[in-house]
Design a protein around this motif. Structure first.
Motif, short mmCIF file in Angstrom:
data_model
loop_
_atom_site.label_atom_id
_atom_site.label_comp_id
_atom_site.label_asym_id
_atom_site.label_seq_id
_atom_site.Cartn_x
_atom_site.Cartn_y
_atom_site.Cartn_z
N UNK A 160 -6.73 -4.54 1.92
CA UNK A 160 -5.66 -4.69 2.92
C UNK A 160 -6.21 -5.38 4.16
N UNK A 161 -7.37 -4.92 4.64
CA UNK A 161 -7.93 -5.53 5.85
C UNK A 161 -8.26 -7.00 5.65
N UNK A 162 -8.82 -7.33 4.49
CA UNK A 162 -9.23 -8.72 4.28
C UNK A 162 -8.01 -9.65 4.12
N UNK B 212 -5.04 -9.13 5.44
CA UNK B 212 -4.39 -9.20 6.75
C UNK B 212 -5.10 -10.25 7.58
N UNK B 213 -6.42 -10.31 7.43
CA UNK B 213 -7.19 -11.32 8.15
C UNK B 213 -6.81 -12.72 7.69
N UNK C 258 -1.93 -18.22 10.14
CA UNK C 258 -0.94 -18.39 11.21
C UNK C 258 -1.61 -18.91 12.48
N UNK C 259 -2.79 -18.39 12.74
CA UNK C 259 -3.53 -18.79 13.95
C UNK C 259 -3.89 -20.28 13.90
N UNK C 260 -4.20 -20.78 12.70
CA UNK C 260 -4.53 -22.21 12.59
C UNK C 260 -3.32 -23.07 12.95
N UNK D 4 -3.37 -13.68 9.08
CA UNK D 4 -3.38 -13.95 10.51
C UNK D 4 -4.20 -15.20 10.82
N UNK D 5 -5.25 -15.41 10.06
CA UNK D 5 -6.07 -16.60 10.23
C UNK D 5 -5.23 -17.85 9.99
N UNK E 59 -0.89 -22.19 14.96
CA UNK E 59 -0.71 -22.09 16.42
C UNK E 59 -1.72 -22.96 17.15
N UNK E 60 -2.96 -22.97 16.67
CA UNK E 60 -4.01 -23.79 17.30
C UNK E 60 -3.69 -25.27 17.16
N UNK F 84 0.83 -1.21 0.00
CA UNK F 84 0.00 0.00 0.00
C UNK F 84 0.86 1.25 0.00
#
Lengths: 397, 397
Positions: free
Chosen positions: B130-132, B134-135, B141-143, B138-139, B145-146, B63
């Motif tokens: 950008x927001x979508x 980024x989600x 990466x979070x999976x 992070x989603x 980690x979970x 951006x």
């Protein structure tokens, strides 16, 4: 089959690593077989976990491959998860096998104590391992990412930390340091973010001098932390927490640091426990089992005033050294020594450049306490890995 | 009150930025008031979004602050979200105000088209801002980690990408490049991770030469992607996707790239639409509104064979240039020109060092196509921001 004694160490935390290293040094060739069992191939710095949890340091700076810490020609390393301890059979059941022992050192970590608060075990995260802090870190980042896609749902950027003991305060401080960076990265106005630190006791950092507690809380308040002291969490839900006062705080992130209890496998082994911990004798034995030692989180010992020592890295390390000596003495039919805790002081970091510490009768705060924390961390790296490890992992200090 | 004409541009994507920059250049002092409305203070490189979505590049490389692209002495920048377009009143309703106009350029982005597939809008993520992205990042990466905290729940490391058009293929390629790094970071065995690319059409990259499609699919298969071509997604659930064949793929991550439709505000404005897009006239007007232009995702134009041009950055930019000229001509009562699309070629990246491209009649694949993609990106940066921007953002190239 060899008939030399078999020593098994469960857990490669502070206590387990120190025990292994000392055994490796003390034992003569063929004097005993030593096996170190650990769930992961790495050792981690528990006192440093609050940083990767908040995202102010990396995972890699927080763990060390165990093979860099022990000599695998002298000690067998088994990467497995302990399922059961069977003292009558002198056996350990692993997830993928069994091990028999003549001497056992239980140096496993404890478990989060939720004090029966409903929902806490299910909905709150805890700072207890590399995997758990990686989850906390990613969870926090994910909330920021979600916030920007959900038309600003406030609960996404409300953060609740339960417990204002050492772990709670150190984590809250790092989180407060990280928030401005996260806000910048995710285009969020920092004024909308809330960090709540909730503690049932009337004050933070129990056991610390009131002057230092006041100082610490002031530092954190200035960083944007809202304290709720003397208020218990009544329930943890999928939406946040409900306090004893009836107040509800909506938060997608709840981190519980309120306490540690013994590992459930200790109870299951048939040992007598208090909150899952065994009151070991002066030589660190489980009473009635002179071939089983417990050190670290699962060992309960009392000071001269009859108060239990809190489970810290410091005491675990000292116990590890004593335990190794006592195992060697047992093998050699020599006199065992009594464990005595030598308090080197206590230091809590409060984020970048801030801390509080007590060393003997001396109180320290601010930059000097923060430096002391670094010295303590560095000294530990030196103890377990020499100058090589200090240079390799000391970067974060 | 001035009586000079008021020009309002909605959206600062490829079309909107090009229009604004050309108006800024062409208009004489006091010849018109120009206002550019955008939801964010930044312009983003839509053709680059698949990289930060997968995590192979940063958001910051994707951006650019709009104030670096336009001269705010000449153009007013309004950071707000458009709520409604009222052509009868010549008014725009913003979330925090209103704007009136004499000339309107609608350069808003489209919306994901879910073709009525149940659950897709609710449970799938999309690559659109950008927001979508980024989600998405992070989603993912979070999976991981979970996964490490949930005793290895397979659905956490199954990834479904719906659609094998340009966005789908480019994203899948980056994701396949990122997986080995994620596995290393989270201590996950890469053999357990699955990437499924599902497409209702019989082939990937529609419109591309079969030779290039084969090449692209081979490259991605070697990177570990499983293709399911000619199979529609019947339903998206909280647990994954159900295919038309009845097969269920459990996946905590579903990214939908299957199509773009026009922005709902276009229909709501009362214009005649097809899938939310307006068939504009040759001069880019909304039929019957000679003061309203539509460019980019919401403009429908047909080639000489009667087939609609797909919405691309390339056509949006060319429309932006033409639109600015036609607005200036309208103000000056001069002849407007007809838009003609000049196809400069098409290139799809397939991750690091790989790509496919068509330029004129020339087919390219592999490294040379990957380089071409970089040249195209760089040329765009040069077009909108000169050499300064190339040097600043060109790092990723």
């Amino acid at each position: 089959m060899s008939n030399i004694p078999k020593i098994v160490i469960l857990g490669a935390g502070y206590g387990g690593i120190l025990t292994a290293q000392r055994l490796q040094k003390e034992l003569k060739y063929n004097e005993a077989d030593v096996t170190l069992v650990n769930r992961h191939e790495y050792h981690y710095l528990t006192t440093h976990l609050h940083m990767p949890a908040a995202g102010t340091d990396t995972i890699e700076n927080t763990r060390i491959s165990i093979s860099n810490l022990i000599d695998e020609f002298k000690i067998d390393l088994v990467k497995s998860s302990v399922q059961e301890i069977r003292p009558q059979e002198r056996k350990i059941i692993l997830e993928d096998g069994t091990l028999s022992y003549d001497y056992l050192i239980i140096a496993l970590g404890g478990e989060p104590e939720s004090f029966g608060i409903p929902g806490l075990a299910e909905h709150a995260m805890s700072i207890r391992s590399i995997n758990s802090v990686r989850l906390i870190r990613k969870h926090i980042e994910y909330q920021f990412a979600q916030y920007k896609n959900e038309r600003n749902a406030q609960e996404r950027i409300n953060f609740v930390v339960g417990g204002a003991g050492f772990s709670g305060i150190e984590f809250v401080a790092e989180l407060a340091d990280r928030i401005p960076k996260l806000c910048k990265e995710y285009d969020v106005d920092p004024n909308f973010v809330n960090i709540y630190n909730i503690e049932a006791a009337s004050t933070a950092l129990p056991g610390f001098a009131p002057e230092l507690v006041e100082y610490a809380m002031d530092v954190l308040r200035r960083k944007g932390v809202t304290f709720k002291m003397g208020v218990a969490i009544k329930e943890c839900t999928t939406e946040g927490v409900i306090l004893a006062t009836g107040e509800e705080i909506k938060a997608a992130t709840v981190v519980w640091t309120g306490g540690i209890r013994g590992n459930r496998m200790i109870e299951a082994a048939g040992f007598e426990t208090m909150r899952g911990r065994v009151k070991v004798d002066d030589q660190l034995h489980v009473p009635g089992h002179d071939n089983v030692f417990i050190i670290g989180d699962n060992a309960l010992m009392f000071n001269s005033e009859g108060r239990p020592y809190p489970p810290t890295a410091q005491i675990a390390m000292q116990q590890g050294v004593c335990c190794a000596q006592n195992v060697v003495a047992s093998i050699r039919n020599q006199q065992l020594r009594n464990f005595e805790f030598s308090n080197k002081g206590t230091v809590a970091s409060l984020g970048k450049g801030e801390g509080v510490a007590v060393v003997g009768k001396k109180l320290m705060k601010g930059w000097s306490a923060a430096q002391l924390k670094k010295v303590v961390d560095m000294r530990y790296l030196y103890t377990i890995g020499g100058i090589t490890l200090v240079l390799k992992k000391g970067r974060f200090l």
